[in-house]
Design a protein around this motif. Structure first.
Motif, PDB file in Angstrom:
ATOM      1  N   GLU A  74      34.874  22.938  39.285  1.00 25.58           N
ATOM      2  CA  GLU A  74      34.504  21.822  38.460  1.00 25.58           C
ATOM      3  C   GLU A  74      36.417  21.454  38.139  1.00 25.58           C
ATOM      4  O   GLU A  74      36.796  19.830  38.144  1.00 25.58           O
ATOM      5  CB  GLU A  74      33.770  21.288  37.898  1.00 25.58           C
ATOM      6  CG  GLU A  74      33.683  20.024  38.024  1.00 25.58           C
ATOM      7  CD  GLU A  74      32.762  19.486  36.681  1.00 25.58           C
ATOM      8  OE1 GLU A  74      31.409  19.267  36.909  1.00 25.58           O
ATOM      9  OE2 GLU A  74      32.675  20.155  35.172  1.00 25.58           O
ATOM     10  N   ALA A  75      36.987  22.629  37.269  1.00 29.48           N
ATOM     11  CA  ALA A  75      38.358  22.106  36.554  1.00 29.48           C
ATOM     12  C   ALA A  75      39.383  22.503  37.636  1.00 29.48           C
ATOM     13  O   ALA A  75      40.216  21.490  37.097  1.00 29.48           O
ATOM     14  CB  ALA A  75      37.527  23.041  35.672  1.00 29.48           C
ATOM     15  N   GLY A  76      39.564  23.319  38.343  1.00 30.35           N
ATOM     16  CA  GLY A  76      40.541  23.397  39.296  1.00 30.35           C
ATOM     17  C   GLY A  76      41.664  23.529  38.680  1.00 30.35           C
ATOM     18  O   GLY A  76      43.098  23.559  38.356  1.00 30.35           O
ATOM     19  N   LEU A  77      41.425  24.979  38.206  1.00 32.72           N
ATOM     20  CA  LEU A  77      42.696  25.708  36.543  1.00 32.72           C
ATOM     21  C   LEU A  77      42.782  26.673  37.476  1.00 32.72           C
ATOM     22  O   LEU A  77      42.672  27.062  37.927  1.00 32.72           O
ATOM     23  CB  LEU A  77      41.919  25.805  35.777  1.00 32.72           C
ATOM     24  CG  LEU A  77      41.627  24.543  33.995  1.00 32.72           C
ATOM     25  CD1 LEU A  77      41.104  25.357  33.449  1.00 32.72           C
ATOM     26  CD2 LEU A  77      42.658  23.773  33.631  1.00 32.72           C
ATOM     27  N   ALA A  78      44.534  26.319  37.305  1.00 26.75           N
ATOM     28  CA  ALA A  78      44.584  27.530  38.259  1.00 26.75           C
ATOM     29  C   ALA A  78      44.692  28.808  37.346  1.00 26.75           C
ATOM     30  O   ALA A  78      44.780  29.975  38.583  1.00 26.75           O
ATOM     31  CB  ALA A  78      47.027  26.943  39.101  1.00 26.75           C
ATOM     32  N   ASN A  79      44.889  28.362  36.796  1.00 27.35           N
ATOM     33  CA  ASN A  79      44.822  30.136  36.082  1.00 27.35           C
ATOM     34  C   ASN A  79      43.582  30.352  35.514  1.00 27.35           C
ATOM     35  O   ASN A  79      43.614  31.270  34.320  1.00 27.35           O
ATOM     36  CB  ASN A  79      46.031  29.652  34.156  1.00 27.35           C
ATOM     37  CG  ASN A  79      45.631  29.045  33.238  1.00 27.35           C
ATOM     38  OD1 ASN A  79      44.508  27.468  34.068  1.00 27.35           O
ATOM     39  ND2 ASN A  79      45.754  28.800  32.175  1.00 27.35           N
ATOM     40  N   LEU A  80      42.414  30.381  36.161  1.00 25.29           N
ATOM     41  CA  LEU A  80      41.337  30.686  35.796  1.00 25.29           C
ATOM     42  C   LEU A  80      40.442  31.268  36.988  1.00 25.29           C
ATOM     43  O   LEU A  80      40.928  30.585  37.734  1.00 25.29           O
ATOM     44  CB  LEU A  80      40.468  29.612  35.210  1.00 25.29           C
ATOM     45  CG  LEU A  80      38.898  29.545  35.051  1.00 25.29           C
ATOM     46  CD1 LEU A  80      38.675  30.713  34.053  1.00 25.29           C
ATOM     47  CD2 LEU A  80      38.286  28.669  34.064  1.00 25.29           C
ATOM     48  N   LEU A  81      39.931  32.799  36.788  1.00 20.45           N
ATOM     49  CA  LEU A  81      40.042  33.547  37.875  1.00 20.45           C
ATOM     50  C   LEU A  81      38.509  33.945  38.299  1.00 20.45           C
ATOM     51  O   LEU A  81      38.073  32.975  37.842  1.00 20.45           O
ATOM     52  CB  LEU A  81      41.134  34.780  38.199  1.00 20.45           C
ATOM     53  CG  LEU A  81      42.146  35.544  38.211  1.00 20.45           C
ATOM     54  CD1 LEU A  81      42.705  36.437  37.563  1.00 20.45           C
ATOM     55  CD2 LEU A  81      43.162  34.914  39.305  1.00 20.45           C
ATOM     56  N   PRO A  82      38.329  33.689  39.846  1.00 18.24           N
ATOM     57  CA  PRO A  82      36.987  34.246  39.964  1.00 18.24           C
ATOM     58  C   PRO A  82      36.247  35.485  39.094  1.00 18.24           C
ATOM     59  O   PRO A  82      36.976  35.815  38.459  1.00 18.24           O
ATOM     60  CB  PRO A  82      36.802  33.989  41.477  1.00 18.24           C
ATOM     61  CG  PRO A  82      38.359  34.068  41.891  1.00 18.24           C
ATOM     62  CD  PRO A  82      38.736  34.123  40.914  1.00 18.24           C
ATOM     63  N   ALA A  83      35.073  34.767  38.603  1.00 21.96           N
ATOM     64  CA  ALA A  83      34.499  35.541  38.005  1.00 21.96           C
ATOM     65  C   ALA A  83      34.328  36.818  38.571  1.00 21.96           C
ATOM     66  O   ALA A  83      34.135  36.825  39.814  1.00 21.96           O
ATOM     67  CB  ALA A  83      32.851  35.377  37.697  1.00 21.96           C
ATOM     68  N   VAL A  84      34.484  37.854  37.334  1.00 24.32           N
ATOM     69  CA  VAL A  84      34.278  39.828  38.442  1.00 24.32           C
ATOM     70  C   VAL A  84      32.724  40.052  37.735  1.00 24.32           C
ATOM     71  O   VAL A  84      32.332  40.030  37.007  1.00 24.32           O
ATOM     72  CB  VAL A  84      34.900  39.951  38.698  1.00 24.32           C
ATOM     73  CG1 VAL A  84      36.305  40.045  39.377  1.00 24.32           C
ATOM     74  CG2 VAL A  84      35.546  40.887  36.946  1.00 24.32           C
ATOM     75  N   ALA A  85      31.783  41.148  38.549  1.00 27.77           N
ATOM     76  CA  ALA A  85      30.756  41.603  37.399  1.00 27.77           C
ATOM     77  C   ALA A  85      31.320  43.021  36.855  1.00 27.77           C
ATOM     78  O   ALA A  85      32.870  43.686  37.458  1.00 27.77           O
ATOM     79  CB  ALA A  85      30.070  41.967  39.046  1.00 27.77           C
ATOM     80  N   LEU A  86      31.261  42.261  35.786  1.00 23.28           N
ATOM     81  CA  LEU A  86      31.670  43.979  34.802  1.00 23.28           C
ATOM     82  C   LEU A  86      30.869  44.216  33.606  1.00 23.28           C
ATOM     83  O   LEU A  86      30.280  43.257  32.877  1.00 23.28           O
ATOM     84  CB  LEU A  86      33.403  43.644  34.635  1.00 23.28           C
ATOM     85  CG  LEU A  86      33.940  44.301  33.874  1.00 23.28           C
ATOM     86  CD1 LEU A  86      35.442  44.251  33.562  1.00 23.28           C
ATOM     87  CD2 LEU A  86      33.273  44.863  32.489  1.00 23.28           C
ATOM     88  N   ASP A  87      30.071  45.341  33.863  1.00 28.25           N
ATOM     89  CA  ASP A  87      29.092  46.062  32.878  1.00 28.25           C
ATOM     90  C   ASP A  87      29.706  47.219  32.015  1.00 28.25           C
ATOM     91  O   ASP A  87      31.176  47.796  32.385  1.00 28.25           O
ATOM     92  CB  ASP A  87      28.063  46.198  33.105  1.00 28.25           C
ATOM     93  CG  ASP A  87      26.916  46.950  32.431  1.00 28.25           C
ATOM     94  OD1 ASP A  87      26.941  47.748  30.858  1.00 28.25           O
ATOM     95  OD2 ASP A  87      25.405  47.009  32.508  1.00 28.25           O
TER      96      ASP A  87
END
Ligand SMILES: C[S@@+](CC[C@H](N)C(=O)[O-])C[C@H]1O[C@@H](n2cnc3c(N)ncnc32)[C@H](O)[C@@H]1O
Length: 198
Positions: A74-87
């Motif tokens: 929704e935000a379309g921010l170029a400096n925000l990456l997709p979420a990664v799965a991290l435990d």
């Protein structure tokens, strides 16, 4: 299909005060990994507030990852990456090196092994001098615990005996390879804690 975006009301209250501390902690440029991003609203807020930094949100929960990615789309921010799965407990994280690590409100709402994993993982990824930023309620030796935090601790332990507010001294002692750089009192009896890789 239902809206995957989740919202936590406390983010609207604490994101601004946290960003004010982060201004004094984060490097001017680089990659910031957020562990336990939850809804993704903090990552969104900080990506807006710090456009010269690249933000990598993460969470082990698929529903949280979907929420983060929906806010991001929704935000379309170029400096925000997709979420990664991290435990945080994992021996290997899906990212090799970062310039800062953030973890907000995870340490008390997860087993102690998650804190140990966070400290080990951040030590692997960070270069000397780089910050690991923690935020949340802590217990402190010599500091009377606020009644609201004592009640919160009781309620967490009732939900899961492995959860609960941690002693800041115990966290700092477990943070092998880090020095305690700063402890900042925050609204609602929370702390910002800055550890730096030695
Ligand atoms: C109370 S929420 C906080 C979310 C967000 N940081 C915030 O302040 O709104 C706790 C988060 O910790 C995550 N979490 C729990 N155990 C974890 C672990 N072992 N490694 C990484 N994240 C974990 C949960 O999935 C959840 O998103």
């Amino acid at each position: 299909m239902s809206d995957p975006r989740r919202s936590a009301p406390h983010v609207a209250r604490n994101a601004g005060p946290i960003a004010n501390v982060l201004k004094t902690v984060l490097p001017a440029r680089g990659l910031v990994l957020e562990v336990a991003s939850g809804t993704g609203e903090h990552a969104l807020h900080f990506a807006h507030a710090f456009p010269n930094l690249l933000w990598q949100p993460s969470d082990p929960e698929p529903a949280a990852q979907r929420s983060i990615d929906a806010w991001r789309a929704e935000a379309g921010l170029a400096n925000l990456l997709p979420a990664v799965a991290l435990d945080a407990r994992a021996a290997e994280w899906p990212i090799a090196a970062v310039d800062a690590v953030l973890c907000i409100n995870m340490i008390h709402i997860s087993p102690w092994a998650a804190t140990e994993g966070l400290l080990r993982g951040a030590a692997r990824l960070l270069a000397p001098g780089a910050p690991l930023f923690l935020y949340g309620p802590f217990l402190q030796g010599g500091v009377e615990t606020a009644p609201s935090n004592a009640a919160f601790d009781d309620s967490l332990r009732a939900r899961d005996p492995e959860w609960g507010l941690r002693d800041l001294e115990a966290v700092a002692a477990a943070a092998r390879g880090f020095g305690l750089d700063a402890v900042v009192a925050m609204p609602a009896n929370n702390l910002s804690v800055v550890l730096r890789k030695l």
